[in-house]
Design a protein around this motif. Structure first.
Motif, PDB file in Angstrom:
ATOM      1  N   GLU A 292     -73.202 -10.820 -20.451  1.00  0.00           N
ATOM      2  CA  GLU A 292     -73.026 -10.143 -19.169  1.00  0.00           C
ATOM      3  C   GLU A 292     -71.836  -9.205 -19.285  1.00  0.00           C
ATOM      4  O   GLU A 292     -70.862  -9.519 -19.969  1.00  0.00           O
ATOM      5  CB  GLU A 292     -72.757 -11.149 -18.037  1.00  0.00           C
ATOM      6  CG  GLU A 292     -73.934 -12.028 -17.716  1.00  0.00           C
ATOM      7  CD  GLU A 292     -73.657 -12.984 -16.553  1.00  0.00           C
ATOM      8  OE1 GLU A 292     -72.483 -13.099 -16.125  1.00  0.00           O
ATOM      9  OE2 GLU A 292     -74.611 -13.634 -16.091  1.00  0.00           O
ATOM     10  N   ILE A 293     -71.935  -8.055 -18.633  1.00  0.00           N
ATOM     11  CA  ILE A 293     -70.811  -7.124 -18.563  1.00  0.00           C
ATOM     12  C   ILE A 293     -70.437  -6.979 -17.104  1.00  0.00           C
ATOM     13  O   ILE A 293     -71.278  -6.620 -16.272  1.00  0.00           O
ATOM     14  CB  ILE A 293     -71.159  -5.756 -19.169  1.00  0.00           C
ATOM     15  CG1 ILE A 293     -71.418  -5.900 -20.666  1.00  0.00           C
ATOM     16  CG2 ILE A 293     -70.031  -4.747 -18.905  1.00  0.00           C
ATOM     17  CD1 ILE A 293     -71.783  -4.616 -21.364  1.00  0.00           C
ATOM     18  N   ASP A 294     -69.173  -7.275 -16.802  1.00  0.00           N
ATOM     19  CA  ASP A 294     -68.667  -7.214 -15.440  1.00  0.00           C
ATOM     20  C   ASP A 294     -69.584  -7.965 -14.479  1.00  0.00           C
ATOM     21  O   ASP A 294     -69.869  -7.516 -13.371  1.00  0.00           O
ATOM     22  CB  ASP A 294     -68.486  -5.753 -14.995  1.00  0.00           C
ATOM     23  CG  ASP A 294     -67.533  -4.987 -15.908  1.00  0.00           C
ATOM     24  OD1 ASP A 294     -66.584  -5.608 -16.425  1.00  0.00           O
ATOM     25  OD2 ASP A 294     -67.744  -3.786 -16.119  1.00  0.00           O
ATOM     26  N   GLY A 295     -70.092  -9.119 -14.946  1.00  0.00           N
ATOM     27  CA  GLY A 295     -70.916  -9.967 -14.100  1.00  0.00           C
ATOM     28  C   GLY A 295     -72.389  -9.608 -14.031  1.00  0.00           C
ATOM     29  O   GLY A 295     -73.153 -10.262 -13.339  1.00  0.00           O
ATOM     30  N   ARG A 296     -72.792  -8.566 -14.767  1.00  0.00           N
ATOM     31  CA  ARG A 296     -74.202  -8.149 -14.748  1.00  0.00           C
ATOM     32  C   ARG A 296     -74.877  -8.489 -16.069  1.00  0.00           C
ATOM     33  O   ARG A 296     -74.351  -8.192 -17.135  1.00  0.00           O
ATOM     34  CB  ARG A 296     -74.315  -6.644 -14.508  1.00  0.00           C
ATOM     35  CG  ARG A 296     -73.853  -6.254 -13.132  1.00  0.00           C
ATOM     36  CD  ARG A 296     -73.871  -4.758 -12.987  1.00  0.00           C
ATOM     37  NE  ARG A 296     -73.273  -4.398 -11.726  1.00  0.00           N
ATOM     38  CZ  ARG A 296     -73.819  -3.558 -10.867  1.00  0.00           C
ATOM     39  NH1 ARG A 296     -74.968  -2.991 -11.146  1.00  0.00           N
ATOM     40  NH2 ARG A 296     -73.217  -3.283  -9.743  1.00  0.00           N
TER      41      ARG A 296
ATOM     42  N   GLN B  29     -75.497   1.267 -22.787  1.00  0.00           N
ATOM     43  CA  GLN B  29     -75.853   1.822 -21.487  1.00  0.00           C
ATOM     44  C   GLN B  29     -75.024   1.166 -20.376  1.00  0.00           C
ATOM     45  O   GLN B  29     -74.517   1.846 -19.496  1.00  0.00           O
ATOM     46  CB  GLN B  29     -77.341   1.621 -21.227  1.00  0.00           C
ATOM     47  CG  GLN B  29     -77.811   2.280 -19.954  1.00  0.00           C
ATOM     48  CD  GLN B  29     -79.316   2.158 -19.767  1.00  0.00           C
ATOM     49  OE1 GLN B  29     -79.962   1.282 -20.347  1.00  0.00           O
ATOM     50  NE2 GLN B  29     -79.873   3.025 -18.968  1.00  0.00           N
ATOM     51  N   ALA B  30     -74.883  -0.136 -20.426  1.00  0.00           N
ATOM     52  CA  ALA B  30     -74.108  -0.846 -19.403  1.00  0.00           C
ATOM     53  C   ALA B  30     -72.647  -0.409 -19.431  1.00  0.00           C
ATOM     54  O   ALA B  30     -72.037  -0.196 -18.386  1.00  0.00           O
ATOM     55  CB  ALA B  30     -74.219  -2.348 -19.603  1.00  0.00           C
ATOM     56  N   LEU B  31     -72.086  -0.253 -20.621  1.00  0.00           N
ATOM     57  CA  LEU B  31     -70.692   0.189 -20.727  1.00  0.00           C
ATOM     58  C   LEU B  31     -70.532   1.620 -20.233  1.00  0.00           C
ATOM     59  O   LEU B  31     -69.564   1.953 -19.561  1.00  0.00           O
ATOM     60  CB  LEU B  31     -70.196   0.066 -22.170  1.00  0.00           C
ATOM     61  CG  LEU B  31     -70.010  -1.353 -22.686  1.00  0.00           C
ATOM     62  CD1 LEU B  31     -69.751  -1.347 -24.175  1.00  0.00           C
ATOM     63  CD2 LEU B  31     -68.891  -2.068 -21.949  1.00  0.00           C
ATOM     64  N   THR B  32     -71.491   2.490 -20.536  1.00  0.00           N
ATOM     65  CA  THR B  32     -71.419   3.888 -20.124  1.00  0.00           C
ATOM     66  C   THR B  32     -71.607   4.047 -18.627  1.00  0.00           C
ATOM     67  O   THR B  32     -70.830   4.709 -17.968  1.00  0.00           O
ATOM     68  CB  THR B  32     -72.497   4.717 -20.870  1.00  0.00           C
ATOM     69  OG1 THR B  32     -72.281   4.561 -22.263  1.00  0.00           O
ATOM     70  CG2 THR B  32     -72.401   6.180 -20.514  1.00  0.00           C
TER      71      THR B  32
END
Length: 90
Positions: free
Chosen positions: A60-64, A78-81
């Protein structure tokens, strides 16, 4: 200006899990300087054990949710961008 948002990447895993180890080996170089990585042992908390069971690793990134079992490098980038662009003031 100059503020860089550091993402929080959570990897839900368990000790002795070869999929978890492989995912972490691939993930860490990709997120260096972009994120703080928390490796969360799902067996250390009953709520995590109940939520994930044998479905590890989960990223998960930032809870997603981003991916599980194997690293999806495209989804990770994509999630980081997307999250980084959302933080840039207009």
């Amino acid at each position: 200006r100059g503020h860089v948002r550091v993402h929080r990447v959570s990897v839900y895993s368990r000790p002795g899990c070869h999929l978890c180890d492989d995912l972490l080996d691939m993930l860490l170089p990709l997120v260096r300087d972009l994120a703080v990585v928390d490796v969360c042992d799902v067996d250390s908390r009953s709520d995590w054990r109940e939520r994930f069971g044998d479905r590890v690793p989960v990223v998960e990134i930032d809870g997603r949710f981003v991916c599980q079992y194997t690293l999806d490098a495209k989804a990770l980038r994509q999630a980081l961008t997307v999250r980084a662009n959302a933080m840039i003031p207009s």
